[in-house]
Design a protein around this motif. Structure first.
Motif, short mmCIF file in Angstrom:
data_model
loop_
_atom_site.label_atom_id
_atom_site.label_comp_id
_atom_site.label_asym_id
_atom_site.label_seq_id
_atom_site.Cartn_x
_atom_site.Cartn_y
_atom_site.Cartn_z
N SER A 146 -68.38 55.09 19.04
CA SER A 146 -69.55 55.47 18.87
C SER A 146 -69.92 55.81 17.29
O SER A 146 -69.55 55.99 16.35
N ASP A 148 -73.07 55.98 14.03
CA ASP A 148 -74.55 56.78 14.05
C ASP A 148 -75.52 56.57 12.86
O ASP A 148 -76.55 56.52 13.57
N SER A 149 -75.17 54.47 12.88
CA SER A 149 -76.58 53.97 12.60
C SER A 149 -77.56 53.80 14.57
O SER A 149 -78.06 53.67 13.54
N TRP A 150 -76.70 54.57 14.70
CA TRP A 150 -77.61 53.44 16.50
C TRP A 150 -79.04 54.73 16.73
O TRP A 150 -79.38 54.11 17.14
N HIS A 153 -82.07 53.43 15.45
CA HIS A 153 -82.21 52.64 16.43
C HIS A 153 -83.66 53.19 16.38
O HIS A 153 -83.54 54.54 18.39
N PHE A 156 -83.02 54.13 20.93
CA PHE A 156 -81.88 55.03 21.76
C PHE A 156 -81.39 56.06 22.11
O PHE A 156 -80.41 56.52 22.93
N LEU A 183 -73.48 51.92 26.68
CA LEU A 183 -73.66 51.94 25.38
C LEU A 183 -72.28 50.60 24.59
O LEU A 183 -73.71 50.40 23.71
N ARG A 184 -71.97 49.96 25.33
CA ARG A 184 -71.74 48.71 25.09
C ARG A 184 -72.06 47.80 24.74
O ARG A 184 -73.06 46.95 24.28
N TRP A 186 -75.75 48.36 25.17
CA TRP A 186 -77.57 48.11 24.31
C TRP A 186 -76.66 47.85 23.04
O TRP A 186 -77.30 46.77 21.81
N HIS A 187 -75.58 48.12 22.73
CA HIS A 187 -75.03 47.82 21.04
C HIS A 187 -74.51 46.07 21.24
O HIS A 187 -75.41 45.49 20.00
N THR A 190 -78.15 44.98 20.89
CA THR A 190 -78.96 45.73 19.78
C THR A 190 -77.65 44.21 18.79
O THR A 190 -78.40 43.64 17.57
#
Length: 392
Positions: A146, A148-150, A153, A156, A183-184, A186-187, A190
């Motif tokens: 995970s 922290d930059s998420w 956004h 999120f 999560l994968r 979405w990453h 994005t």
């Protein structure tokens, strides 16, 4: 063998028995098969048994055979793949449950880190077909982390809350694993271009060194380091350890309260490197309102049963250089990363008989992985206790 990838493995299709003794016979045969396999293996099919109370609609506790099945899976060190798109897989009238599963050994997950399990359309059968999807990675799986930059956004937080609630009443650790898939994705959607640039950079680094030699040296160094043939037994009678009173021992074994567990979470650094489950404490704290009660239940579940699911007791060890221009393994500092739930558990243990059972479970079920500089887990093996230390 899967010919398209030249992947040598063993697949075993299972159809479970109905009676208790017959089920034990099937598990015994599967244990024998597992012992023969020197390659990654996978047991999949209808085991005709549940592992958790939530696997059966309306159930509030596990039957005796369910407890035995869960213990068998734990004892032979199998991992139960989380079902990502539904709760039940078998239906008959108003009854529904999850008796079909896919169980794999750790070596299988080393080849397929992005593995996921979903159900297909049921059709005329009582069972939904199981669909296993995964991508084979070269050089070991890339761990989930995970970031922290998420949280900066837009959208999120809303996405995670929606995905978490869609998983309904699954076990907490299973929900964490299932959440990795969206999560994968979405990453990727994005930050896809950034991943490609990093991948090209890592490929360039790989070409600059002999990774096989480096990996072999690291494995050999830590294999020797964590091997200890003899340790003297030291007790309170030797005068080196002060014995505490019964009242003090009893006080140390009082189950932690919800408040104490939350305080232990907040006592952990938020933005440290993500743990072996892929999540750092910042993620847990940010979504405490949604996942806090289930996190607390997972911690209390260990203290009440003295049992740890295998995937909760995985330790990653990454190597950080102690000096500039480090060349030998001794020039690197090992940094251990344990899962978030395990981290909190380790903060709350005492010293009596119950405590010894807790420690025995934490130590003897441990799994360790050494991470190289590229973030791939190159070695992951069950680590029994030898002389009080973990060893390969």
């Amino acid at each position: 063998m899967i010919t398209t990838t030249n992947f040598h493995c063993a697949l075993c299709l299972v159809y479970g028995a109905h009676g208790r003794e017959e089920k034990r016979g099937v598990w015994e045969e599967l244990s024998y098969v597992a012992g023969l396999c020197q390659v990654p293996f996978c047991f999949l099919g209808d085991f005709n048994e549940i592992m958790y109370a939530e696997d059966r609609k309306g159930a509030t506790s596990l039957p005796t055979t369910g407890e035995e099945f869960k213990r068998w899976v734990h004892d032979i060190q199998l991992m139960d793949l989380a079902l990502t798109d539904r709760k039940y897989i078998w239906f008959r009238g108003r009854s529904c449950s999850r008796i079909d599963r896919v169980l794999v050994n750790v070596e299988w997950t080393e080849k397929f880190s992005d593995i996921r399990l979903k159900g297909g359309p049921r059709g005329l059968s009582d069972h939904c077909p199981l669909i296993v999807e995964g991508t084979k990675l070269q050089g070991g799986p890339r761990p989930f982390r995970s970031l922290d930059s998420w949280f900066t956004h837009e959208g999120f937080l809303r996405m995670v809350k929606t995905e978490w609630r869609s998983l309904e009443d699954a076990q907490f650790t299973c929900k964490l694993k299932a959440l990795i898939v969206p999560l994968r994705q979405w990453h990727k959607n994005t930050f896809g271009d950034m991943d490609k640039r990093l991948m090209r950079f890592e490929e360039e680094i790989t070409r600059l060194g002999n990774l096989a030699r480096i990996k072999g040296a690291i494995r050999g160094f830590y294999k020797d380091l964590y091997r200890q043939e003899y340790v003297p037994r030291i007790g309170v009678r030797d005068g080196l350890v002060k014995q505490i009173s019964r009242d003090e021992a009893a006080a140390l074994e009082v189950l932690p309260s919800e408040k104490e567990i939350k305080e232990a979470v907040w006592d952990c650094g938020s933005s440290k490197t993500p743990r072996s489950d892929g999540y750092n404490m910042n993620f847990i704290k940010k979504f405490w309102e949604d996942i806090g009660l289930e996190f607390i239940a997972a911690v209390l579940g260990f203290f009440q049963s003295a049992k740890l699911p295998m995937d909760l007791n995985v330790t990653w060890v990454t190597l950080a250089p102690k000096v500039e221009g480090a060349k030998e393994v001794k020039d690197f500092r090992p940094i251990s990363m344990v899962g978030c739930v395990y981290k909190v558990i380790s903060k709350k243990m005492g010293f009596g008989l119950r405590w010894r059972n807790w420690v025995r479970e934490c130590v003897t079920t441990a799994t360790m992985a050494i991470l190289d500089a590229g973030g791939s887990s190159q070695k992951r093996a069950h680590c029994p206790v030898v002389g009080g230390r973990r060893s390969y």
